[in-house]
Design a protein around this motif. Sequence first.
Motif, PDB file in Angstrom:
ATOM      1  N   MET A   8       0.848  -1.198   0.000  1.00  0.00           N
ATOM      2  CA  MET A   8       0.000   0.000   0.000  1.00  0.00           C
ATOM      3  C   MET A   8       0.882   1.247   0.000  1.00  0.00           C
ATOM      4  O   MET A   8       1.926   1.268   0.656  1.00  0.00           O
ATOM      5  N   ALA A   9       0.443   2.269  -0.721  1.00  0.00           N
ATOM      6  CA  ALA A   9       1.183   3.541  -0.696  1.00  0.00           C
ATOM      7  C   ALA A   9       0.199   4.693  -0.827  1.00  0.00           C
ATOM      8  O   ALA A   9      -0.846   4.567  -1.457  1.00  0.00           O
ATOM      9  N   PHE A  10       0.586   5.804  -0.238  1.00  0.00           N
ATOM     10  CA  PHE A  10      -0.282   6.982  -0.181  1.00  0.00           C
ATOM     11  C   PHE A  10       0.410   8.171  -0.828  1.00  0.00           C
ATOM     12  O   PHE A  10       1.629   8.323  -0.733  1.00  0.00           O
ATOM     13  N   ALA A  11      -0.375   9.012  -1.481  1.00  0.00           N
ATOM     14  CA  ALA A  11       0.175  10.286  -1.993  1.00  0.00           C
ATOM     15  C   ALA A  11      -0.869  11.371  -1.792  1.00  0.00           C
ATOM     16  O   ALA A  11      -2.069  11.128  -1.918  1.00  0.00           O
ATOM     17  N   THR A  12      -0.398  12.568  -1.474  1.00  0.00           N
ATOM     18  CA  THR A  12      -1.313  13.710  -1.410  1.00  0.00           C
ATOM     19  C   THR A  12      -0.593  14.905  -2.036  1.00  0.00           C
ATOM     20  O   THR A  12       0.479  14.765  -2.620  1.00  0.00           O
ATOM     21  N   THR A  13      -1.203  16.079  -1.943  1.00  0.00           N
ATOM     22  CA  THR A  13      -0.587  17.263  -2.548  1.00  0.00           C
ATOM     23  C   THR A  13       0.503  17.807  -1.613  1.00  0.00           C
ATOM     24  O   THR A  13       0.615  17.383  -0.457  1.00  0.00           O
ATOM     25  N   ASN A  14       1.243  18.791  -2.101  1.00  0.00           N
ATOM     26  CA  ASN A  14       2.352  19.340  -1.303  1.00  0.00           C
ATOM     27  C   ASN A  14       1.947  20.520  -0.430  1.00  0.00           C
ATOM     28  O   ASN A  14       2.791  21.164   0.165  1.00  0.00           O
ATOM     29  N   GLU A  15       0.648  20.860  -0.410  1.00  0.00           N
ATOM     30  CA  GLU A  15       0.210  22.043   0.345  1.00  0.00           C
ATOM     31  C   GLU A  15      -0.976  21.706   1.247  1.00  0.00           C
ATOM     32  O   GLU A  15      -1.774  20.825   0.930  1.00  0.00           O
ATOM     33  N   THR A 331       6.272  11.030   6.327  1.00  0.00           N
ATOM     34  CA  THR A 331       7.282  11.712   5.502  1.00  0.00           C
ATOM     35  C   THR A 331       6.594  12.675   4.546  1.00  0.00           C
ATOM     36  O   THR A 331       7.006  13.828   4.384  1.00  0.00           O
ATOM     37  N   ASP A 332       5.505  12.213   3.901  1.00  0.00           N
ATOM     38  CA  ASP A 332       4.770  13.066   2.957  1.00  0.00           C
ATOM     39  C   ASP A 332       4.095  14.225   3.680  1.00  0.00           C
ATOM     40  O   ASP A 332       4.138  15.367   3.237  1.00  0.00           O
ATOM     41  N   LEU A 333       3.439  13.919   4.793  1.00  0.00           N
ATOM     42  CA  LEU A 333       2.666  14.959   5.485  1.00  0.00           C
ATOM     43  C   LEU A 333       3.585  16.043   6.029  1.00  0.00           C
ATOM     44  O   LEU A 333       3.279  17.239   5.944  1.00  0.00           O
ATOM     45  N   ASP A 334       4.726  15.625   6.586  1.00  0.00           N
ATOM     46  CA  ASP A 334       5.628  16.596   7.198  1.00  0.00           C
ATOM     47  C   ASP A 334       6.345  17.452   6.155  1.00  0.00           C
ATOM     48  O   ASP A 334       6.817  18.545   6.473  1.00  0.00           O
ATOM     49  N   ALA A 335       6.428  16.960   4.917  1.00  0.00           N
ATOM     50  CA  ALA A 335       7.152  17.708   3.873  1.00  0.00           C
ATOM     51  C   ALA A 335       6.279  18.790   3.227  1.00  0.00           C
ATOM     52  O   ALA A 335       6.769  19.594   2.445  1.00  0.00           O
ATOM     53  N   ARG A 336       4.989  18.826   3.554  1.00  0.00           N
ATOM     54  CA  ARG A 336       4.097  19.777   2.874  1.00  0.00           C
ATOM     55  C   ARG A 336       4.328  21.209   3.363  1.00  0.00           C
ATOM     56  O   ARG A 336       4.822  21.443   4.451  1.00  0.00           O
ATOM     57  N   LYS A 337       3.865  22.132   2.535  1.00  0.00           N
ATOM     58  CA  LYS A 337       4.002  23.557   2.878  1.00  0.00           C
ATOM     59  C   LYS A 337       2.629  24.088   3.297  1.00  0.00           C
ATOM     60  O   LYS A 337       1.622  23.816   2.620  1.00  0.00           O
ATOM     61  N   GLN A 338       2.580  24.846   4.386  1.00  0.00           N
ATOM     62  CA  GLN A 338       1.314  25.460   4.793  1.00  0.00           C
ATOM     63  C   GLN A 338       1.038  26.690   3.939  1.00  0.00           C
ATOM     64  O   GLN A 338       1.938  27.498   3.700  1.00  0.00           O
ATOM     65  N   THR A 340      -1.831  30.049   3.040  1.00  0.00           N
ATOM     66  CA  THR A 340      -2.829  30.878   3.719  1.00  0.00           C
ATOM     67  C   THR A 340      -4.223  30.533   3.175  1.00  0.00           C
ATOM     68  O   THR A 340      -4.355  29.877   2.134  1.00  0.00           O
ATOM     69  N   ILE A 341      -5.246  31.049   3.847  1.00  0.00           N
ATOM     70  CA  ILE A 341      -6.623  30.784   3.394  1.00  0.00           C
ATOM     71  C   ILE A 341      -6.854  31.465   2.038  1.00  0.00           C
ATOM     72  O   ILE A 341      -7.522  30.908   1.164  1.00  0.00           O
ATOM     73  N   ASP A 342      -6.240  32.636   1.843  1.00  0.00           N
ATOM     74  CA  ASP A 342      -6.346  33.303   0.526  1.00  0.00           C
ATOM     75  C   ASP A 342      -5.760  32.424  -0.573  1.00  0.00           C
ATOM     76  O   ASP A 342      -6.346  32.269  -1.649  1.00  0.00           O
ATOM     77  N   GLU A 343      -4.578  31.884  -0.297  1.00  0.00           N
ATOM     78  CA  GLU A 343      -3.920  31.026  -1.310  1.00  0.00           C
ATOM     79  C   GLU A 343      -4.751  29.775  -1.582  1.00  0.00           C
ATOM     80  O   GLU A 343      -4.882  29.328  -2.726  1.00  0.00           O
ATOM     81  N   TYR A 344      -5.328  29.207  -0.530  1.00  0.00           N
ATOM     82  CA  TYR A 344      -6.199  28.027  -0.695  1.00  0.00           C
ATOM     83  C   TYR A 344      -7.402  28.375  -1.567  1.00  0.00           C
ATOM     84  O   TYR A 344      -7.769  27.638  -2.488  1.00  0.00           O
ATOM     85  N   GLU A 345      -8.005  29.531  -1.316  1.00  0.00           N
ATOM     86  CA  GLU A 345      -9.198  29.911  -2.097  1.00  0.00           C
ATOM     87  C   GLU A 345      -8.842  30.125  -3.575  1.00  0.00           C
ATOM     88  O   GLU A 345      -9.596  29.731  -4.458  1.00  0.00           O
TER      89      GLU A 345
END
Length: 385
Positions: A8-15, A331-338, A340-345
């Motif tokens: 099994m392997a998981f992937a998500t976005t970087n943000e 490893t994937d979750l910790d490597a993501r970048k936070q 802002t709510i504006d950027e998310y929108e």
Amino acid sequence: MKIGIDKMAFATTNEYIDLRELARVRGDEPDKYTIGIGQEQQAVVPPTQDIVTLGAAAADKMLTPEERDRISTVIVATESGIDNSKASAIYVKHLLGLNDFVRAVELKEACYSATAGIQFARGLVALNPQESVLVIAADIARYGLAVPGEVTQGAGAVAMLVSQNPRVITLEATSVSLTKDVMDFWRPLYATEAMVDGKYSTNVYIDFFKQTLERYQQLTGRGLEDMSAITFHLPFTKMGKKALEAVLGDRDDATAQRLRDALTASQIYSRRVGNLYTGSLYLGLMSYLQNGAAHAGDRVALFSYGSGAEAEFYTGILEPGFADNLSSVFTDLDARKQVTIDEYEQAFNQHLGMNADDVEFDISADQAKFVLAGQKNHQRIYKCK
Ligand code: HMG
């Protein structure tokens, strides 16, 4: 013959966004999101990512060249399809560089379809034991900005290899499916965001859980004490708690405590990503296997639920060395970048969605190996960096 999940392997976005920040911007109490709903962070999807890139990324992490050669079938389970005709599995097969002599199809039934994919894969392997089936659960959960479902959005993919003599979990024979025509959540062809009767959907989920569990117990003679853990489809982590408590009630014995502890371990990753729709149950399973008190030989139950509605309750036995055949999710979750709510929108609104125009995305900001570079002549353009 033993058949089950081999890897099994998981992937998500970087943000991602912090949901306390979203709560403040939306004028809600942060505790409502983190405690009432049980979510801390949420994956943010740049326009350069979709179910094809996420699904390919998850599978690419785990497959050796020999395993790629043994794959006879690619099943992509999703409710975030990118084409009403062509299967996303064909794009994924191409990005992974698989042999042309494979079949590739897409399956849909809300959050349930990955489970159907696993059961179909099991049948294929029973007929052709030398073959493996790649099942990918990939979705982007979109409800909209500033709506009640927003806090339960998310995105990602879980890839699973189904084979004989599996190294993660051997599936047991009994499995209970339940299907009823229910309008708790749906997405008409003209909509890019889900429509949902939120409170009703949580009640239907609990009702389906109770019914499938009860029938499983009747068919097998097994009770809760025979299960080390029940892993749940987690649209938001509190949902698993609501369902488990609906059958445990005020029980506080060793079985109840074990199942509660297992649930807590299974919620860790979902809390930081959000709803993966059809992949959520399997991310929950990975979370339990990597963070819970799981041992080879244990019986683990899986409760799959998809709105519309369809559910399945089934079990498997953990294999020795199961932990060595799972990708590292932290490893994937910790490597993501936070962001802002504006950027998310902004990212939310840049989604290709129903746009029919030619578009070229800036792929330089996306570090992922597989990216959606844009659309030309109504065709999506994928790149492997
Ligand atoms: P809502 O109306 O925003 O929230 O909708 P609420 O008012 O019901 O509050 C949520 C919880 O927070 C409540 O706890 C409140 O008491 C608590 P509960 O009674 O549920 O235990 N709360 C607080 N707690 C601590 N401090 C505070 C505070 N304030 C309130 N200050 C809802 C919530 C989940 C309905 C909404 O987000 C929604 O519609 N989500 C989408 C639907 C969904 O996820 N349904 C799940 C079952 S269906 C399913 O799983 C299938 C699905 O994945 C789709 C598919 O199959 O494809 C969705």
